[in-house]
Enzyme design. Structure first.
Site, PDB file in Angstrom:
ATOM      1  N   HIS A 151       2.919  10.739   3.351  1.00 49.65           N
ATOM      2  CA  HIS A 151       2.827  11.597   1.943  1.00 49.65           C
ATOM      3  C   HIS A 151       3.024  12.897   2.208  1.00 49.65           C
ATOM      4  CE1 HIS A 151      -0.382   9.201   0.373  1.00 49.65           C
ATOM      5  NE2 HIS A 151      -0.581   8.824   1.020  1.00 49.65           N
ATOM      6  N   HIS A 202       1.002  -0.925  -0.097  1.00 46.72           N
ATOM      7  CA  HIS A 202       0.128   0.326   0.164  1.00 46.72           C
ATOM      8  C   HIS A 202       0.857   1.324   0.204  1.00 46.72           C
ATOM      9  CE1 HIS A 202      -3.793   2.245   0.084  1.00 46.72           C
ATOM     10  NE2 HIS A 202      -2.885   2.630   0.929  1.00 46.72           N
ATOM     11  N   ASP A 256       0.774   4.525  -2.548  1.00 46.30           N
ATOM     12  CA  ASP A 256       0.200   5.616  -1.585  1.00 46.30           C
ATOM     13  C   ASP A 256       1.570   6.270  -3.111  1.00 46.30           C
ATOM     14  OD1 ASP A 256      -1.804   5.972  -0.431  1.00 46.30           O
ATOM     15  OD2 ASP A 256      -0.201   5.009   1.296  1.00 46.30           O
TER      16      ASP A 256
HETATM   17 ZN    ZN Z   1      -3.379   5.421   1.189  1.00 53.11          ZN
END
Ligand code: ZN
Length: 286
Positions: free
Chosen positions: A264, A237, A241
């Site tokens: 992020h 994952h 991302d």
């Molecule tokens: Zn994500």
């Protein structure tokens, strides 16, 4: 010449948003060459503000990626952007009714299925590509990223969590078109029981549930009764991302990326530094 691509027809997807918990609907439409990926927020006020999927329009990086322009925002764009990149869609107009892209099952798989069903078309114009020319390195505390020249586009990601179910995981992925995309697209958003209170207090994950996230307890037990889709689902994952965040360069990238503990906000700051570095060249296919 490698040509730019878009969808063969529009697709519509709806569901709840992870962070705001509200219903929303997206309509992904074909777009002409050199449009890039743009979000257009539809509201009752009919103020259609196009927001380019570009790092310059990131307005929040807190546990997800929010894009905005002129006070209009679209949250949690990363999984949809990652799948568009995996499917090599260069141009699309994404109309959004609501504040956030639906989280669906927490992965990119529903987007991938919908895109495959719609199919793709090649446009007349050749692709534009960022070619990495020199090795770029960036770090913050224990997070690190290297972006380096390579003839192929590939990623190698390592994560480390203080949870017995994960500890250390690594995953290597070569950007190889649709055939390989399922290995990443199916990996769901994940979190930990211990952080739910903290995230809710921050006003996040209002729509979060075991239907759209894998949740681990402090002993590493998976709370979801269906278990994991892959034994290394968390690191997969994180790769998804990162691909979504890298797509904010606004074009395909040719180079190798290695990252340790990406997230992020770190990804966004790294990309801005990378763009400032000038260690790349933008080429149009001839
Ligand atoms: Zn994500």
């Amino acid at each position: 010449m490698r040509k730019q691509k878009t969808l063969a027809r529009e697709i519509r997807i709806e569901g709840f948003g992870l962070h705001k918990g509200k219903w929303s609907r997206v309509t992904i439409k074909p777009a002409k060459a050199n449009t890039g990926i743009i979000f257009v927020k539809r509201g009752p006020e009919k103020n259609d503000v196009p927001i380019p999927a570009h790092i310059d329009y990131v307005v929040s990086s807190d546990y997800s990626t929010t894009l905005g322009k002129d006070g209009v925002e679209v949250a949690t764009v990363e999984h949809l952007l990652a799948v568009l990149r995996l499917a090599r869609v260069d141009n699309a107009k994404i109309e959004v009714e609501g504040d956030e892209i639906p989280i669906l099952d927490g992965s990119g798989l529903p987007f991938l299925h919908a895109l495959k069903e719609a199919g793709f078309v090649e446009l007349e114009e050749g692709i534009k590509e960022i070619i990495v020319r020199e090795r770029f390195f960036y770090e913050e505390e224990d997070k690190k990223i290297v972006i380096e020249p390579s003839e192929t586009s590939h990623l190698y990601i390592e994560v480390s969590f203080n949870n017995p179910a994960i500890r250390y995981q690594s995953f290597s992925y070569r950007m190889d078109g649709l055939a390989a995309a399922g290995a990443l697209a199916g990996a769901r958003t994940f979190g930990f029981v211990d952080e739910i209170y903290f995230l809710r207090k921050k006003g996040l994950i209002k729509g979060g549930s075991l239907a759209n996230a894998v949740v681990f307890d402090r002993n590493g037990v998976v709370m979801n009764k269906e278990g994991l889709r892959f034994s290394d689902e968390p690191v997969r994952h994180k790769v998804l991302d990162l691909i979504g965040d890298l797509s904010l360069l606004g074009m395909r990238m040719r180079g190798g990326v290695r990252a340790y503990k990406p997230g992020h906000s770190f990804n966004h700051r790294s990309l801005k530094e990378f763009l400032k570095s000038g260690y790349y060249e933008i080429l149009s296919a001839e």
